[in-house]
Scaffold this motif. Sequence first.
Motif, mmCIF file in Angstrom:
data_model
loop_
_atom_site.group_PDB
_atom_site.id
_atom_site.type_symbol
_atom_site.label_atom_id
_atom_site.label_comp_id
_atom_site.label_asym_id
_atom_site.label_seq_id
_atom_site.Cartn_x
_atom_site.Cartn_y
_atom_site.Cartn_z
ATOM 1 N N GLN A 1 1.138 -1.420 0.108
ATOM 2 C CA GLN A 1 -0.127 -0.229 -0.015
ATOM 3 C C GLN A 1 1.028 1.160 -0.816
ATOM 4 N N ALA A 2 0.931 2.326 -1.569
ATOM 5 C CA ALA A 2 1.734 3.360 -0.740
ATOM 6 C C ALA A 2 0.852 4.448 0.099
ATOM 7 N N THR A 3 1.525 4.763 0.711
ATOM 8 C CA THR A 3 1.469 6.067 1.893
ATOM 9 C C THR A 3 1.019 7.266 1.249
ATOM 10 N N ILE A 4 0.303 8.342 1.471
ATOM 11 C CA ILE A 4 0.815 9.442 1.264
ATOM 12 C C ILE A 4 1.084 10.001 2.356
ATOM 13 N N ASN A 5 2.177 10.917 2.506
ATOM 14 C CA ASN A 5 3.298 11.669 2.791
ATOM 15 C C ASN A 5 2.965 12.982 2.975
ATOM 16 N N VAL A 6 2.572 12.789 5.033
ATOM 17 C CA VAL A 6 1.905 14.539 4.974
ATOM 18 C C VAL A 6 3.150 15.150 5.790
ATOM 19 N N PHE A 7 3.292 17.005 5.934
ATOM 20 C CA PHE A 7 4.389 17.361 6.777
ATOM 21 C C PHE A 7 2.891 18.323 7.153
ATOM 22 N N ALA A 8 3.279 18.540 8.787
ATOM 23 C CA ALA A 8 1.961 18.906 9.445
ATOM 24 C C ALA A 8 2.538 20.164 9.662
ATOM 25 N N CYS A 9 2.348 21.413 9.814
ATOM 26 C CA CYS A 9 3.345 22.673 10.174
ATOM 27 C C CYS A 9 3.215 22.464 11.574
ATOM 28 N N GLU A 10 1.798 22.177 12.678
ATOM 29 C CA GLU A 10 1.988 22.094 13.487
ATOM 30 C C GLU A 10 1.326 20.336 14.311
ATOM 31 N N PRO A 11 1.382 20.584 15.642
ATOM 32 C CA PRO A 11 1.016 18.801 15.971
ATOM 33 C C PRO A 11 -0.740 18.640 16.099
ATOM 34 N N GLU A 12 -2.015 19.510 16.045
ATOM 35 C CA GLU A 12 -2.828 19.758 16.396
ATOM 36 C C GLU A 12 -3.102 19.075 14.947
ATOM 37 N N TRP A 13 -2.336 19.406 13.150
ATOM 38 C CA TRP A 13 -3.197 19.116 12.144
ATOM 39 C C TRP A 13 -2.156 17.894 12.120
ATOM 40 N N ALA A 14 -0.980 17.508 12.745
ATOM 41 C CA ALA A 14 -1.041 16.289 12.369
ATOM 42 C C ALA A 14 -1.594 14.944 12.510
ATOM 43 N N ALA A 15 -2.299 15.613 14.074
ATOM 44 C CA ALA A 15 -2.898 14.950 14.567
ATOM 45 C C ALA A 15 -4.554 14.550 14.457
ATOM 46 N N LEU A 16 -5.039 15.580 13.857
ATOM 47 C CA LEU A 16 -6.455 15.649 12.900
ATOM 48 C C LEU A 16 -6.426 14.363 11.838
ATOM 49 N N ALA A 17 -5.030 14.684 10.927
ATOM 50 C CA ALA A 17 -5.252 14.159 9.161
ATOM 51 C C ALA A 17 -4.699 12.673 10.265
ATOM 52 N N GLU A 18 -4.117 12.084 11.106
ATOM 53 C CA GLU A 18 -4.203 10.849 11.787
ATOM 54 C C GLU A 18 -6.028 10.506 11.868
ATOM 55 N N GLU A 19 -6.206 10.939 12.364
ATOM 56 C CA GLU A 19 -7.950 10.862 12.836
ATOM 57 C C GLU A 19 -8.821 10.006 10.700
ATOM 58 N N LEU A 20 -8.373 11.035 10.356
ATOM 59 C CA LEU A 20 -8.813 10.639 9.505
ATOM 60 C C LEU A 20 -8.291 10.109 7.905
ATOM 61 N N GLY A 21 -6.734 9.402 8.260
ATOM 62 C CA GLY A 21 -6.532 9.151 7.651
ATOM 63 C C GLY A 21 -5.592 7.962 8.298
ATOM 64 N N GLY A 22 -5.431 7.417 9.292
ATOM 65 C CA GLY A 22 -4.633 5.966 9.856
ATOM 66 C C GLY A 22 -3.230 5.935 8.823
ATOM 67 N N ASP A 23 -3.553 4.878 9.066
ATOM 68 C CA ASP A 23 -2.124 3.794 8.921
ATOM 69 C C ASP A 23 -1.921 4.394 7.043
ATOM 70 N N SER A 24 -3.196 4.977 6.171
ATOM 71 C CA SER A 24 -2.926 5.034 4.599
ATOM 72 C C SER A 24 -1.897 6.566 4.457
#
Length: 299
Positions: A21-44
Amino acid sequence: MKSQIIKIIFVLLMVMFSSVQATINVFACEPEWAALAEELGGDSLTIYSATTSMQDPHHIQARPSLIAKARRADLLICSGAELETGWLPLLLRKAGNANIQPGQPGNFEAADYVEKQGVPKNLDRSLGDVHAEGNPHIHTNPENTLLVADALRQRLSEIDVDNAKHYLSRYADFEKRWTQLMLEWKKQTNILQGENIVTHHNYWTYLNRWVGLIVLATLEPVPGVSPSSSHLAKIKKQLSQQKIKMILHVSYVNERPTQWLSEQTGIAVITLPATVDYQGGETLSQWFNIVIQQLVSVQ
Ligand SMILES: [Zn+2]
């Protein structure tokens, strides 16, 4: 025979590639957006947060490790509203990644999806105002989190079309949990409605309005500028006839001015964690729960 072996190797390779499974690389400027991305994307998603909850997101160094991460990113998620204006443009330039430049689908600014507070009527940049586009600390209102979550879910589906259903179902689950939590937090903070407070930096602007807290004074004369002792003395005088519930402080800011005012007036200081301790494994709801419990702990 030889061509058959080549054929078999080819088929095996195809099977191998399709199962990875190819995963999408996310670069979050602040931790709140990293945490939100994790809620929405999980392992992908493979998520990296450029800052921690103990850093001032207005001022960080565009260091080589950050540039390397930005170079590989498929999606950049930042607060926007000029919060990162001191370091992000340089980082983007050095990363040279066309996908995450402003205006591209891989560039997502959370503040674009909420109504901003504190937009200055007269902008005088000589005053060092770092909130020229309105207050960028939008994650301090849980309703904003939901608005951004919906927009981010759509953006993820645009970048990673094959997983659109996955993002939608995770968003629906998050929305349900968060809405329930918001009801509880709102109930808990009812007792604070209409109370007067003082803040250091106007970091909690969105939270204050959501809870119904009234900010009588901000210790910084303008955002990002530390108060002088004469400015503090003026505020102390100005507050002397008022009933103040607390001085709200944010974790990454120097505590000295806040402590001084507290010692002089006897008003309690509440230091709230600026954002999620994403690197420490904290989730968005765990962080916001701490914020609310700290707030209501003031007698
Ligand atoms: Zn700020």
